[in-house]
Design a protein around this motif. Structure first.
Motif, PDB file in Angstrom:
ATOM      1  N   THR A 144       0.856  -1.182   0.000  1.00  0.00           N
ATOM      2  CA  THR A 144       0.000   0.000   0.000  1.00  0.00           C
ATOM      3  C   THR A 144       0.890   1.229   0.000  1.00  0.00           C
ATOM      4  O   THR A 144       2.121   1.137   0.036  1.00  0.00           O
ATOM      5  N   GLY A 145       0.278   2.384   0.014  1.00  0.00           N
ATOM      6  CA  GLY A 145       1.055   3.621   0.067  1.00  0.00           C
ATOM      7  C   GLY A 145       1.684   3.882   1.410  1.00  0.00           C
ATOM      8  O   GLY A 145       2.396   4.865   1.589  1.00  0.00           O
ATOM      9  N   ARG A 146       1.446   2.977   2.367  1.00  0.00           N
ATOM     10  CA  ARG A 146       1.982   3.172   3.722  1.00  0.00           C
ATOM     11  C   ARG A 146       3.298   2.426   3.939  1.00  0.00           C
ATOM     12  O   ARG A 146       3.771   2.309   5.068  1.00  0.00           O
ATOM     13  N   GLY A 147       3.880   1.889   2.859  1.00  0.00           N
ATOM     14  CA  GLY A 147       5.043   1.016   3.008  1.00  0.00           C
ATOM     15  C   GLY A 147       6.214   1.650   3.723  1.00  0.00           C
ATOM     16  O   GLY A 147       6.758   1.084   4.677  1.00  0.00           O
ATOM     17  N   TRP A 148       6.643   2.840   3.286  1.00  0.00           N
ATOM     18  CA  TRP A 148       7.808   3.459   3.925  1.00  0.00           C
ATOM     19  C   TRP A 148       7.501   3.908   5.349  1.00  0.00           C
ATOM     20  O   TRP A 148       8.376   3.840   6.223  1.00  0.00           O
ATOM     21  N   THR A 149       6.281   4.330   5.596  1.00  0.00           N
ATOM     22  CA  THR A 149       5.902   4.670   6.980  1.00  0.00           C
ATOM     23  C   THR A 149       6.012   3.440   7.869  1.00  0.00           C
ATOM     24  O   THR A 149       6.529   3.511   8.999  1.00  0.00           O
ATOM     25  N   ALA A 150       5.525   2.308   7.359  1.00  0.00           N
ATOM     26  CA  ALA A 150       5.574   1.064   8.122  1.00  0.00           C
ATOM     27  C   ALA A 150       7.010   0.641   8.382  1.00  0.00           C
ATOM     28  O   ALA A 150       7.380   0.247   9.509  1.00  0.00           O
ATOM     29  N   ARG A 151       7.854   0.715   7.367  1.00  0.00           N
ATOM     30  CA  ARG A 151       9.243   0.307   7.526  1.00  0.00           C
ATOM     31  C   ARG A 151       9.986   1.246   8.469  1.00  0.00           C
ATOM     32  O   ARG A 151      10.812   0.812   9.283  1.00  0.00           O
ATOM     33  N   ALA A 152       9.685   2.553   8.371  1.00  0.00           N
ATOM     34  CA  ALA A 152      10.335   3.524   9.256  1.00  0.00           C
ATOM     35  C   ALA A 152       9.974   3.266  10.710  1.00  0.00           C
ATOM     36  O   ALA A 152      10.837   3.323  11.600  1.00  0.00           O
ATOM     37  N   ALA A 153       8.691   2.981  10.958  1.00  0.00           N
ATOM     38  CA  ALA A 153       8.252   2.712  12.335  1.00  0.00           C
ATOM     39  C   ALA A 153       8.913   1.454  12.878  1.00  0.00           C
ATOM     40  O   ALA A 153       9.374   1.421  14.027  1.00  0.00           O
ATOM     41  N   ALA A 154       8.987   0.411  12.042  1.00  0.00           N
ATOM     42  CA  ALA A 154       9.608  -0.838  12.488  1.00  0.00           C
ATOM     43  C   ALA A 154      11.092  -0.648  12.767  1.00  0.00           C
ATOM     44  O   ALA A 154      11.626  -1.169  13.768  1.00  0.00           O
ATOM     45  N   GLY A 155      11.786   0.087  11.894  1.00  0.00           N
ATOM     46  CA  GLY A 155      13.205   0.333  12.127  1.00  0.00           C
ATOM     47  C   GLY A 155      13.453   1.089  13.417  1.00  0.00           C
ATOM     48  O   GLY A 155      14.394   0.792  14.159  1.00  0.00           O
ATOM     49  N   ALA A 156      12.581   2.070  13.717  1.00  0.00           N
ATOM     50  CA  ALA A 156      12.734   2.831  14.963  1.00  0.00           C
ATOM     51  C   ALA A 156      12.441   1.947  16.177  1.00  0.00           C
ATOM     52  O   ALA A 156      13.145   2.030  17.195  1.00  0.00           O
TER      53      ALA A 156
END
Length: 598
Positions: A144-156
């Motif tokens: 979805t369009g939330r991919g980078w947001t999701a990855r950023a949250a997981a990395g943090a």
């Protein structure tokens, strides 16, 4: 005619690469700023303060980070040394020597010293670990369009997880660089999740390369990583039994390539682990006392900002705060349960299962609740008598649990239902609460790391043929017991030492964590504690013992030992027969000439 508003048009390759690079720069900068903020106290004097104030491990890491570039540039073996624990020496593979980080951080060591290198490593480790998880999630997240947001949250979440916060305050440099779990996650996608393997030999070789790199970073994480990779394969085989036959030939070829590359690259380090000099000849720890506390799942320590338990509850957890990194909490547990129930994703559910299994494994051989041992057996008991695997501290498997939680959160953010106002409010609220529940507290610590001028100036009166006994004695005591290692490292090292903080063996002991007391150090402690002066016979015996041990000098460092230092100084003069030469804040005592070291 297609409505382009509902079609994801692919970007040209150059644009995609540019966008991806931009995201990594943005996230790397954000994670770095977060890590610097948590450790900002050390910025006042990066070369004169050390991050962490729970153990003496940071002093030990300072020694090893200095040792690797010194050894390489002076023709010494970087994985075997007698510059500490003379004359028996040390096997780096049985110590947390982090030779890979010694290489990576060598520019910092050369420019600012190994104390600054330790601090740089403790700041950068979580950042690199978090960015690697962002990269590893590429194949899994982005539908979805939330991919980078999701990855950023997981990395943090992974970078600043309770696990990394705990090991940072303990000065555990090796464990803040939790790079292997994300790498194995990415490799698992290619090995297990794409049907029959394409290029299995290459995939296997890359896996072997990753494992060999971890071998010279920290062996416990290597063992944990291999166990969890095999466990993931078993979970997938049970979930998809019909695919095993088609997948097996490729996995066998990949496995052969992995083992081959690993054995070639890791042959010498493996030899040192299995048959090298100075390796321990018996267990180095009690595996039954190294599991996590069950209550830590819901009870945070003071390193977490939001603590939904009465103040002081975390102080009852087993172990010390540096090993209490297993907090998940009600909010994140609720999110995981909801995600498993709502999101139709096999990947998410497999990750959740692996996370659950890793958490059970991290509890060790029996259940412990708020420091109370219940004697209820747990599956890790199977490894309690297995050579080498019995040396794993299961509490450190919490890193896999933390990563699995972060991955589930990423998959949830990427795929959570937002189709109605009610589901949108509920999903966003749960997600926000879960993310906030792991918000770090402003509780990281530093401690002074002074180096007397004698050592900082290179200890010129001493050379490689000298073996020094440092007073106060270098020990494994957490309260500044190992600061002498940092002093010796700051000198170059210019000389060898008898003492140290390490894991080794010697002719008299199957396992030692510090050199045995000798008569000189016993006498110094005795008089400093206010006891009667030792006899002339004991003094002569102390002098002979130092000569037999190859000691050529005693470096007396006033102001660090406590007790009656004047009497300890007088005792040193009696033993050495030397009045002592003041030099750069220390007194140097020469012993009668003995056989040269070399």
């Amino acid at each position: 005619m297609l409505d382009e508003r509902h079609v994801r048009l692919p970007l040209p390759p150059a644009q995609r690469r540019g966008a991806t690079a931009g995201w990594y720069v943005l996230l790397g900068t954000a994670y770095l700023l977060g890590s610097l903020w948590l450790q900002r106290r050390v910025l006042a004097d990066p070369a004169g303060l050390l991050i962490g104030h729970v153990t003496a491990d940071a002093d030990m890491f300072a020694w090893w980070l200095n040792w690797f570039p010194f050894a390489v540039t002076h023709g010494e073996n970087p994985l075997v040394t007698d510059w500490m624990h003379w004359p028996y020496g040390l096997n780096a593979m049985w110590n947390t020597a982090v030779p890979l980080l010694g290489l990576v951080l060598s520019p910092v060591t050369a420019a600012a010293g190994s104390t600054a290198a330790v601090n740089a490593g403790l700041v950068l480790g979580p950042v690199v670990s978090g960015l690697l998880l962002v990269a590893a999630l590429g194949p899994w997240v982005g539908g979805t369009g939330r991919g980078w947001t999701a990855r950023a949250a997981a990395g943090a979440l992974y970078a600043f997880s309770p696990f990394h916060l705990a090991h940072a305050i303990a000065g555990h440099l090796n464990l803040t660089w939790s790079v292997l779990p994300p790498v194995l996650l990415l490799l698992a996608h290619h090995l297990f999740a794409r049907g029959p393997l394409r290029r299995p030999w290459l995939l296997g070789a890359l896996t072997g390369l990753a494992l060999a790199g971890q071998l010279v970073l920290y062996t416990q994480t290597l063992a944990v990583g291999v166990i969890m990779l095999v466990l993931t394969a078993v979970v997938l085989a049970l979930r998809f039994p019909g695919r095993v036959r088609a997948q097996l030939p490729g996995l066998v070829r990949a496995g052969l390539a992995c083992v081959g590359v690993f054995l070639v690259l890791g042959a010498y380090p493996l030899y040192l682990v299995l048959a090298g000099p100075s390796r321990p000849r018996s267990a180095i720890r009690n595996v039954h006392a190294t599991g996590g506390d069950l209550a830590n799942l819901l009870v945070p320590t003071r390193l977490t900002a939001l603590r939904p338990v009465p103040d002081g509850t975390g102080e009852h957890l087993s172990g010390h705060i540096g090993e209490q990194g297993g907090y998940v909490g009600i909010a994140l547990l609720a999110l995981v349960v909801v995600a498993v129930a709502v999101v139709r994703s096999t990947t998410l559910r497999v990750v959740a299962v692996v996370g659950l299994l890793s958490w059970v494994a991290s509890l060790g051989t029996s259940v412990v609740v708020l420091g109370e041992y219940t004697q209820v057996p747990l599956p890790w008991l199977v490894f309690a008598e297995v050579p080498l695997l019995s040396e794993i501290e299961p509490v450190r498997i919490q890193v896999v649990t933390a990563m699995c939680v972060a991955v589930v959160v990423a998959l949830w953010i990427d795929r959570m239902p937002l189709d109605t106002p009610a589901t949108l409010v509920g999903a966003v609220s749960l997600t926000a609460l879960a993310l906030l529940s792991w918000l770090p507290a402003d509780a990281q610590e530093v401690r002074p790391a002074p180096v007397p001028a004698f050592f900082a100036a290179g200890a010129a009166p001493l050379g490689p043929s000298d073996v020094a006994e440092i007073y106060p004695r270098i020990t494994a005591a957490w309260d500044d017991g190992a600061q002498g290692l940092r002093w010796q490292a700051a000198s170059g090292p210019a000389f060898r030492i008898r003492g140290g903080y390490f894991i080794a063996s010697d002719p008299d002991d199957d396992v030692v964590l510090q050199s045995r007391w000798n008569r000189y150090q016993v006498g110094a402690q005795w008089v400093a504690d206010g006891k009667n002066d030792p006899s002339d016979a004991y003094t002569a015996a102390a002098r002979r013992e130092l000569a037999d041990l190859g000691v050529t000098a005693v470096v007396f460092v006033p102001g660090y030992a406590g007790g009656d230092e004047a009497r300890a100084l007088a005792w040193t003069r009696r033993v050495t027969g030397d009045p002592g030469t003041p030099d750069g804040g220390v007194l140097l005592f020469r012993l009668p000439a003995s056989a040269p070291v070399g």
